[in-house]
Design a protein around this motif. Structure first.
Motif, short mmCIF file in Angstrom:
data_model
loop_
_atom_site.label_atom_id
_atom_site.label_comp_id
_atom_site.label_asym_id
_atom_site.label_seq_id
_atom_site.Cartn_x
_atom_site.Cartn_y
_atom_site.Cartn_z
N GLN A 57 -20.27 -77.97 -10.93
CA GLN A 57 -18.89 -77.55 -11.21
C GLN A 57 -18.80 -76.03 -11.28
N ASN A 58 -19.76 -75.42 -12.01
CA ASN A 58 -19.77 -73.95 -12.11
C ASN A 58 -19.89 -73.30 -10.74
N THR A 59 -20.71 -73.92 -9.89
CA THR A 59 -20.92 -73.39 -8.54
C THR A 59 -19.60 -73.37 -7.76
N PHE A 60 -18.90 -74.50 -7.80
CA PHE A 60 -17.65 -74.56 -7.03
C PHE A 60 -16.55 -73.66 -7.64
N ILE A 61 -16.59 -73.52 -8.95
CA ILE A 61 -15.61 -72.61 -9.57
C ILE A 61 -15.88 -71.17 -9.12
N LYS A 62 -17.16 -70.82 -9.04
CA LYS A 62 -17.52 -69.49 -8.54
C LYS A 62 -17.10 -69.32 -7.08
N PHE B 190 -15.96 -86.70 -8.41
CA PHE B 190 -16.30 -85.30 -8.69
C PHE B 190 -15.15 -84.34 -8.37
N SER B 191 -14.57 -84.51 -7.21
CA SER B 191 -13.51 -83.61 -6.76
C SER B 191 -12.34 -83.57 -7.75
N ALA B 192 -11.96 -84.74 -8.24
CA ALA B 192 -10.84 -84.82 -9.19
C ALA B 192 -11.20 -84.13 -10.50
N ARG B 193 -12.44 -84.35 -10.96
CA ARG B 193 -12.87 -83.71 -12.22
C ARG B 193 -12.91 -82.19 -12.06
N LEU B 194 -13.37 -81.76 -10.90
CA LEU B 194 -13.43 -80.32 -10.63
C LEU B 194 -12.02 -79.73 -10.60
N GLN B 195 -11.10 -80.47 -10.02
CA GLN B 195 -9.71 -80.01 -9.95
C GLN B 195 -9.14 -79.82 -11.36
N THR B 196 -9.43 -80.78 -12.24
CA THR B 196 -8.96 -80.68 -13.63
C THR B 196 -9.51 -79.41 -14.28
N LEU C 169 -10.57 -76.72 -12.76
CA LEU C 169 -9.98 -75.53 -12.12
C LEU C 169 -8.57 -75.26 -12.68
N GLU C 170 -7.83 -76.34 -12.92
CA GLU C 170 -6.49 -76.19 -13.51
C GLU C 170 -6.57 -75.52 -14.86
N SER C 171 -7.54 -75.96 -15.68
CA SER C 171 -7.69 -75.36 -17.02
C SER C 171 -8.14 -73.90 -16.91
N GLU C 172 -8.89 -73.56 -15.87
CA GLU C 172 -9.32 -72.16 -15.67
C GLU C 172 -8.14 -71.30 -15.21
N LYS C 173 -7.20 -71.96 -14.49
CA LYS C 173 -6.04 -71.20 -13.99
C LYS C 173 -5.09 -70.84 -15.12
N HIS C 174 -5.05 -71.68 -16.16
CA HIS C 174 -4.18 -71.41 -17.31
C HIS C 174 -5.05 -71.01 -18.49
N PRO C 175 -5.35 -69.71 -18.58
CA PRO C 175 -6.21 -69.27 -19.68
C PRO C 175 -5.54 -69.47 -21.03
N ILE C 176 -6.35 -69.50 -22.06
CA ILE C 176 -5.84 -69.69 -23.43
C ILE C 176 -4.93 -68.52 -23.79
N PRO C 177 -3.69 -68.79 -24.33
CA PRO C 177 -2.80 -67.67 -24.70
C PRO C 177 -3.44 -66.75 -25.75
N GLU C 178 -2.90 -65.51 -25.80
CA GLU C 178 -3.46 -64.46 -26.67
C GLU C 178 -3.60 -64.95 -28.12
N LYS C 179 -2.54 -65.68 -28.58
CA LYS C 179 -2.54 -66.16 -29.97
C LYS C 179 -3.73 -67.09 -30.21
N GLY C 180 -3.93 -67.98 -29.22
CA GLY C 180 -5.05 -68.92 -29.28
C GLY C 180 -6.38 -68.21 -29.31
N LYS C 181 -6.45 -67.11 -28.52
CA LYS C 181 -7.69 -66.34 -28.44
C LYS C 181 -8.01 -65.72 -29.80
N VAL C 182 -6.96 -65.16 -30.47
CA VAL C 182 -7.14 -64.52 -31.77
C VAL C 182 -7.66 -65.56 -32.77
N ILE C 183 -7.03 -66.74 -32.72
CA ILE C 183 -7.46 -67.80 -33.64
C ILE C 183 -8.92 -68.19 -33.37
N ARG C 184 -9.26 -68.25 -32.07
CA ARG C 184 -10.63 -68.62 -31.70
C ARG C 184 -11.63 -67.57 -32.17
#
Lengths: 182, 148
Positions: free
Chosen positions: A52-57, B30-36, B38-53
């Motif tokens: 997964q990390n590979t494809f994300i990269k 695999f492809s579907a899991r990777l897509q999920t 990638l979607e979460s990577e596209k929407h990074p955690i908002p600033e407020k969430g980051k501060v809390i983290r």
């Protein structure tokens, strides 16, 4: 580079076809990359993470891919680097010297619920695991995947001569191990 | 390697089959899991969430200290201070009781007599004092009381 791959990359670089073309790339290379990574880290769960990390990269860096090398050697290179980074993090976590992670991998191999080989195949895997990391990768790419030295040189950023020597040493060591267990 | 048979006869006898397998439908999903992912990577955690983290470990540490204080320090402190206070109160009560019982044993008349006696300003002559002292105090006592 294959025309098919060139077209795939061109489609990934275009906004309207990006997602579909990337899915196509994943479908095309996921198995080959999976087995390449699996032979380095020996465990399915770790392999899944690294794949997964590979494809994300790949997704993040496809625009900077200059197409000087073939797509598959570029993908293999990313997968290899991700696998080595993963193993290095394991070494740091377990306070191991940077050259030694064989115990961790041996545990992965012997407790792997997805290993279906016979005793001889298990012995061969053990012999491969005892090789130094770089020799192990070279051995797997040449012996199992029958990759050309020229492609391997691009994946591992090493000269063909060095790779041939590395494979030769690896074969000798594996042979010595198998001779002893027989 | 053409001469694998020669340099590694045991290895060349090995099957090249892949001895590993993957969970069922792994490559299909695999492809579907990777897509999920990638979607979460596209929407990074908002600033407020980051501060809390970022604050989370510190908040956790503060909460742990508060818990230790509540469970150990505070009950110990409370228990010890209560005990000390109890002891002091007990001591004061004992002194008070003793004083009260002494006062109770004196009747009103004797009390006024004592007060009056303190006001007596009777004067004694030197001879009277000397004879009183020689009768009731020894030479040794006088020596002990003197500065020499």
């Amino acid at each position: 580079m294959l025309n098919e791959d060139r077209e795939l990359i061109a489609n990934i670089k275009q906004e309207d076809t990006k997602e579909l073309a990337f899915q196509e790339l994943v479908k095309k290379y996921q198995e080959r990359l999976y087995w390449h990574i699996r032979k380095i880290v020996m465990n399915h769960e770790d392999t899944d993470d690294i794949l997964q990390n590979t494809f994300i990269k790949v997704w993040k860096n496809i625009d900077s891919f200059r197409e000087e090398s073939s797509l598959f050697t570029w993908l293999y290179r990313i997968a290899t680097n991700e696998s080595i980074t993963f193993l290095n993090s394991k070494k740091r976590k377990h306070m191991l010297p940077l050259t030694d992670v064989s115990d961790y991998l041996m545990d992965n191999l012997t407790s792997d619920p997805y290993f279906e080989g016979d005793r001889i195949q298990m012995e061969l895997q053990k012999a491969i695991l005892l090789l130094p990391e770089k020799q192990r990768i070279v051995f797997n790419l040449k012996y199992f995947e029958e990759m050309k030295y020229e492609d391997m040189a691009q994946v591992l950023d090493t000269s063909v001569g060095a790779l041939k020597a590395s494979y030769h040493h690896a074969v000798k060591k594996v042979e010595a191990y198998l001779k002893n267990v027989e | 390697m053409e001469d694998l048979n020669k340099i590694a006869p045991n290895l060349s006898k090995q099957k090249k089959e892949n001895p590993y397998r993957v969970p069922d439908n792994y490559f299909d999903d695999f492809s579907a899991r990777l897509q999920t992912r990638l979607e979460s990577e596209k929407h990074p955690i908002p600033e407020k969430g980051k501060v809390i983290r970022l604050l989370k470990p510190m908040l956790g540490l503060a909460a742990s200290f508060a818990l230790i204080f509540m469970l150990v320090y505070w009950p110990l402190d409370k228990f010890l201070s209560d005990n000390v206070a109890e002891n002091i109160t007990e001591e004061i009560n004992t002194v008070d009781d003793h004083y009260l019982s002494m006062m109770e044993s004196i009747d009103e008349e004797s009390f006024y007599d004592l007060l009056e006696q303190q006001e007596i300003t009777e004067e004694y002559s030197d001879d009277e004092l000397i004879s009183y002292l020689s009768a009731s105090v020894s030479d040794y006592d006088i020596y002990l009381e003197s500065d020499y």
